[in-house]
Design an enzyme around this catalytic site. Structure first.
Site, mmCIF file in Angstrom:
data_model
loop_
_atom_site.group_PDB
_atom_site.id
_atom_site.type_symbol
_atom_site.label_atom_id
_atom_site.label_comp_id
_atom_site.label_asym_id
_atom_site.label_seq_id
_atom_site.Cartn_x
_atom_site.Cartn_y
_atom_site.Cartn_z
ATOM 1 N N LYS A 1 0.953 -1.109 -0.046
ATOM 2 C CA LYS A 1 0.079 -0.075 0.110
ATOM 3 C C LYS A 1 0.790 1.203 -0.188
ATOM 4 C CE LYS A 1 -2.370 -1.620 3.526
ATOM 5 N NZ LYS A 1 -2.290 -3.085 3.539
ATOM 6 N N THR A 2 1.881 1.287 0.759
ATOM 7 C CA THR A 2 2.681 2.544 0.856
ATOM 8 C C THR A 2 3.478 2.671 -0.448
ATOM 9 O OG1 THR A 2 3.049 2.050 3.230
ATOM 10 C CG2 THR A 2 4.548 3.561 2.486
ATOM 11 N N ARG B 1 6.108 -8.481 0.976
ATOM 12 C CA ARG B 1 7.177 -8.011 1.906
ATOM 13 C C ARG B 1 7.903 -9.049 2.533
ATOM 14 N NH1 ARG B 1 4.085 -4.960 6.546
ATOM 15 N NH2 ARG B 1 4.266 -3.280 5.035
ATOM 16 N N ASP C 1 -1.245 6.173 7.113
ATOM 17 C CA ASP C 1 -1.306 4.724 7.121
ATOM 18 C C ASP C 1 -2.217 4.276 8.356
ATOM 19 O OD1 ASP C 1 -0.800 2.222 6.663
ATOM 20 O OD2 ASP C 1 1.433 2.245 7.282
ATOM 21 N N THR D 1 -5.813 -2.139 6.921
ATOM 22 C CA THR D 1 -5.903 -3.302 6.970
ATOM 23 C C THR D 1 -7.228 -3.789 7.269
ATOM 24 O OG1 THR D 1 -5.024 -3.576 9.080
ATOM 25 C CG2 THR D 1 -3.384 -4.122 7.496
#
Ligand code: ADE
Length: 350
Positions: free
Chosen positions: A78-79, A231, A123, A172
């Site tokens: 997302k980032t 990740r 975030d 999330t």
């Protein structure tokens, strides 16, 4: 350019002339392998397609992009996507997270410091406080904030304009966002789990940047054990590279990858000790479930949010766990995976 808490940390270290910590190496590693544009970003094809159209349209109109909400399990990028959008729009991005915007002045300071067209990335936006949310509403909708001065009878409100900006919120837990906040996002997208083949490409790309030697079958093996999450794939390829360097000649072959991942207790589905413990607790202590999330979290020594955000999504996605109204249940595949056989509602070890 990215202005973020990460960068501040780096500047502080530089000024104090401290030797970089291991964590700093990891963070700069991470910055290097993060794709900077859509061309290098693997996966999320339908999301990329629609985002590219929105970006092109907003450029044609010379207007900032509509506010965008990205949601989905952690580690899916997302980032990274937010920074790519900023690069593709040729604007700066300010990165922050909801827990650091607790006081009204935190969010007011950020909004007033923005320049026209910039992106503000928040975030964990579901954790925004009520006051911060209320300051954001008119800023998102009509680009102004109401500042109050004085106390009780002498209180005065001043309407102050803020530059036209784009808010990118990441979460999330889309369901935990308040209705009014969710309604102010013009674009809402869910990030999907990655396919093994996509993760293999992510691994090969990162390995190339990091000068790690790995072959295709080893990359696919690591991909299969990465819980569908880039990740994790990037973390595992670095750990496999450590293993290859110390125990072999530095090259990650299929055998080296298997040996390294087995050594890390990551099984063929990518489950670690905690995932297996979670399944074992449901199977053995609670006879397969259903068991409430709070009870389950206590039993494995994790907090509820970690179980819900980190462990559950992948276990559910892989068909090992079920979420029912009465709690969590292990599936037959889950039982099989941890070596428990079920016959006539009785369970026994394989
Ligand atoms: N690293 C992490 N996520 C990635 C992605 N989607 N594409 C390429 N490299 C990545």
């Amino acid at each position: 350019m990215i202005i973020s808490e990460d960068n501040n940390e780096k500047i502080i270290n530089k000024n104090q002339n401290l030797a970089p910590k291991k964590q700093d190496f990891d963070m700069s590693y991470e910055r290097n392998i993060r794709p900077k544009n859509f061309k290098d970003y693997i996966g999320q094809e339908s999301l990329k397609k629609t985002l590219k159209i929105s970006i092109e349209a907003s450029k044609k109109r010379s207007l900032p992009l509509d506010h965008l909400l990205l949601y989905g399990p952690p580690g899916l990028g997302k980032t990274t996507l937010a920074t790519i959008i900023a690069n593709e729009m040729n604007v700066e991005i300010k990165i922050t997270s909801a827990p650091s915007l607790e006081r009204p002045r935190d969010i007011i300071g950020i909004l007033m410091g923005l320049k026209g067209g910039e992106i503000l990335f928040i975030d964990e936006i579901h954790r925004l406080s009520k006051v911060a949310e209320e300051i954001l509403y008119p800023a998102m909708e009509d680009f102004y904030i109401d500042l109050t001065t004085g106390k009780s009878q002498t209180v005065k409100t001043m309407r102050v304009p803020v530059p036209k900006f784009t808010l990118i919120g990441a979460t999330t837990k889309a369901g935990a966002l308040s209705g009014p906040l969710r309604d102010r996002f013009g674009i809402i997208h869910r990030l999907e789990f990655y396919k093994d083949e996509e993760l293999k490409e992510v691994i090969l790309r990162s390995a190339k940047i990091l000068d790690i030697q790995i072959n295709d079958e080893a990359a696919l093996e690591i991909a299969k054990r990465s819980r569908l999450t880039p990740r994790i794939a990037n973390r595992l390829v670095k750990r496999a590279s450590d293993w290859a360097l110390v125990k072999h000649n530095g090259v990650i072959t299929l055998d080296v990858a298997k040996e390294a991942l087995d050594g890390l207790n990551i099984d063929n589905l990518g489950l670690d000790n905690t995932d297996r413990e979670l399944l074992n607790v449901i199977a053995q202590k609670y006879k397969g479930g259903p068991v409430g999330i709070e009870t389950l979290a206590v039993a494995i020594g994790e907090d509820v949010a970690t179980v819900e955000d980190v462990y559950e999504p992948y276990l559910i996605q892989s068909g090992l766990l079920e979420r029912t109204l009465r709690g969590r249940k292990i599936t037959n595949n889950g039982l099989k995976h941890i070596g428990i056989k079920q016959n006539n509602n009785q369970m026994s070890l394989f």
